[in-house]
Enzyme design. Structure first.
Site, PDB file in Angstrom:
ATOM      1  N   TRP A   1      -5.411  12.881   4.591  1.00 27.90           N
ATOM      2  CA  TRP A   1      -5.214  13.155   3.134  1.00 27.90           C
ATOM      3  C   TRP A   1      -3.497  12.720   2.604  1.00 27.90           C
ATOM      4  CZ3 TRP A   1      -7.446  18.449   1.686  1.00 27.90           C
ATOM      5  CH2 TRP A   1      -8.763  18.563   1.970  1.00 27.90           C
TER       6      TRP A   1
ATOM      7  N   LYS B   1     -12.443   2.088  11.834  1.00 27.66           N
ATOM      8  CA  LYS B   1     -11.185   2.668  12.158  1.00 27.66           C
ATOM      9  C   LYS B   1     -11.194   3.101  13.385  1.00 27.66           C
ATOM     10  CE  LYS B   1      -7.898   3.226  10.205  1.00 27.66           C
ATOM     11  NZ  LYS B   1      -6.688   2.179   9.747  1.00 27.66           N
TER      12      LYS B   1
ATOM     13  N   GLY C   1       0.851  -1.193  -0.049  1.00 28.63           N
ATOM     14  CA  GLY C   1      -0.196   0.053   0.072  1.00 28.63           C
ATOM     15  C   GLY C   1       0.874   1.251  -0.186  1.00 28.63           C
TER      16      GLY C   1
ATOM     17  N   TYR D   1     -16.382   3.433   7.212  1.00 32.06           N
ATOM     18  CA  TYR D   1     -14.945   3.693   7.211  1.00 32.06           C
ATOM     19  C   TYR D   1     -14.589   4.256   8.498  1.00 32.06           C
ATOM     20  CZ  TYR D   1     -10.420   5.221   6.411  1.00 32.06           C
ATOM     21  OH  TYR D   1      -8.847   5.169   6.442  1.00 32.06           O
TER      22      TYR D   1
ATOM     23  N   THR E   1      -7.328   7.563  11.178  1.00 32.91           N
ATOM     24  CA  THR E   1      -7.591   8.671  10.126  1.00 32.91           C
ATOM     25  C   THR E   1      -8.407   9.882  10.667  1.00 32.91           C
ATOM     26  OG1 THR E   1      -9.210   9.051   8.213  1.00 32.91           O
ATOM     27  CG2 THR E   1      -9.781   7.230   9.935  1.00 32.91           C
ATOM     28  N   ASP E   2      -8.268  11.081  10.122  1.00 31.51           N
ATOM     29  CA  ASP E   2      -8.839  12.406  10.326  1.00 31.51           C
ATOM     30  C   ASP E   2     -10.335  12.044  10.351  1.00 31.51           C
ATOM     31  OD1 ASP E   2      -8.278  11.827   7.562  1.00 31.51           O
ATOM     32  OD2 ASP E   2      -8.859  14.127   7.367  1.00 31.51           O
TER      33      ASP E   2
ATOM     34  N   ASP F   1      -2.234 -11.916   5.041  1.00 31.31           N
ATOM     35  CA  ASP F   1      -3.605 -11.513   5.043  1.00 31.31           C
ATOM     36  C   ASP F   1      -3.817 -11.153   6.541  1.00 31.31           C
ATOM     37  OD1 ASP F   1      -6.195 -10.826   5.115  1.00 31.31           O
ATOM     38  OD2 ASP F   1      -6.756 -12.391   3.699  1.00 31.31           O
TER      39      ASP F   1
ATOM     40  N   ALA G   1      -5.110  -1.976   5.870  1.00 31.10           N
ATOM     41  CA  ALA G   1      -6.321  -1.490   6.227  1.00 31.10           C
ATOM     42  C   ALA G   1      -7.320  -1.642   5.090  1.00 31.10           C
ATOM     43  CB  ALA G   1      -6.227  -0.063   6.669  1.00 31.10           C
ATOM     44  N   TYR G   2      -8.395  -1.331   5.343  1.00 32.30           N
ATOM     45  CA  TYR G   2      -9.455  -1.151   4.382  1.00 32.30           C
ATOM     46  C   TYR G   2      -9.724   0.224   4.337  1.00 32.30           C
ATOM     47  CZ  TYR G   2     -13.975  -1.633   1.720  1.00 32.30           C
ATOM     48  OH  TYR G   2     -14.915  -1.479   0.812  1.00 32.30           O
TER      49      TYR G   2
END
Length: 298
Positions: free
Chosen positions: A164, A142, A14, A138, A106-107, A41, A65-66
């Site tokens: 971002w 998280k 990723g 999402y 994540t933000d 995985d 992560a997804y």
């Protein structure tokens, strides 16, 4: 000679995982093990345990992560499996085998509606102490992953919320804008989504620079991003200016059913101060990225 610190990095194919890989040779005192989805995985709990038992890492940096924000609404089971249940499993294994865990969030946990964006008015980026309010699949998955790590009571861990992310790897907003500019046709970009652009290379570098400074007392939740923020429209205009394009970019508004926050800028001061890492303006790092990698020709 001191034993090399063995670092296992999941999700190595990723964007963030590849960023860690690109700078790994700059840290010869670390022994890196990069595993992508095919080789590990994280949703296969039993295999993850056997792999960890075999590799015996000192540090596990979870980049798996997804990340498909939109499709997560129709793929809730998989999003929850990868971002929550698999993270919970990893945290328990790190507890069992005394492994220092670094996990990224994540933000988007600071979700909001257009009619209640007080942050957008006061222009104050979110600090770690502020209450998260994830509203969509999402962000919620998280956030549940974060909570699972806290409940595990690890001796050493970092949860790093970032925002971002962009790099020369993977599909991200900066690369998408560059592709649109290359096509030479005018396009629209929303001007009511505001955040802190973050160069993935800087995040990876700051994390590796901080490893030996993390202890039980400063383990916890941190934010990492640029110190300032912009709208997606402003970011697109800056990209266009740097590469000297004359393609028209038009401002637009988010759809009423948009699942992306309208203001989710982060304050990275706690991380940068605690671990003595440099702070960056998003304009400076975007310029560095574009001038060094020539990605606008990709």
């Amino acid at each position: 000679m001191d034993k090399k610190m063995r670092i296992l990095i999941t999700g190595s194919s990723g964007q963030l995982g590849q960023s860690f890989m690109s700078i790994s040779k700059m840290f010869p005192s670390y022994d890196f093990l990069f595993l992508n989805k095919k080789s590990l995985d994280i949703s296969d709990f039993g295999f993850v345990k056997s792999k960890i038992e075999h590799l015996k890492p000192d540090v596990l940096i979870n980049c798996a992560a997804y990340t498909d924000v939109t499709n997560a609404e129709n793929d809730k089971t998989v999003a929850e499996l990868l971002n929550y249940k698999a993270v919970k499993n990893i945290a328990h294994l790190c507890k069992e085998f005394n492994i220092f865990l670094i996990h990224f969030s994540t933000d988007y946990v600071y979700d909001n509606k257009k009619d209640c964006v007080t942050k957008g008015v006061t222009n104050i980026p979110y600090e770690e102490c502020e209450i998260a309010s994830p509203l969509h699949t999402y962000a919620l998955s998280k956030f549940l992953g974060e909570k699972a790590i806290f409940k595990t009571s690890l001796d050493k861990f970092l949860i790093i919320r970032t925002s971002w992310l962009y790099s020369k790897y993977d599909n991200n907003f900066v690369l998408q804008v560059l592709k649109n500019l290359k096509h030479g046709i005018s396009f629209n970009v929303v001007d009511d989504q505001i955040g802190s652009p973050t160069y993935s290379y800087d995040l990876a570098m700051s994390v590796l620079n901080s490893l030996r400074h993390v202890n039980e007392s400063n383990s916890g939740l941190y934010h990492y991003s640029s110190v300032n923020f912009c709208s997606r429209f402003e970011l697109a205009l800056q990209i266009r200016s740097i590469i000297n394009s004359n393609v028209e970019i038009l401002p637009s508004k988010s759809n009423d059913d948009s699942i992306r926050p309208f203001f989710s800028a982060l304050n990275p001061n706690k991380f940068c101060t605690t671990f003595k890492q440099e702070k960056f303006l998003w304009q400076d790092r975007l310029l560095y990225f574009l001038k060094n990698f020539n990605t606008h020709y990709a």
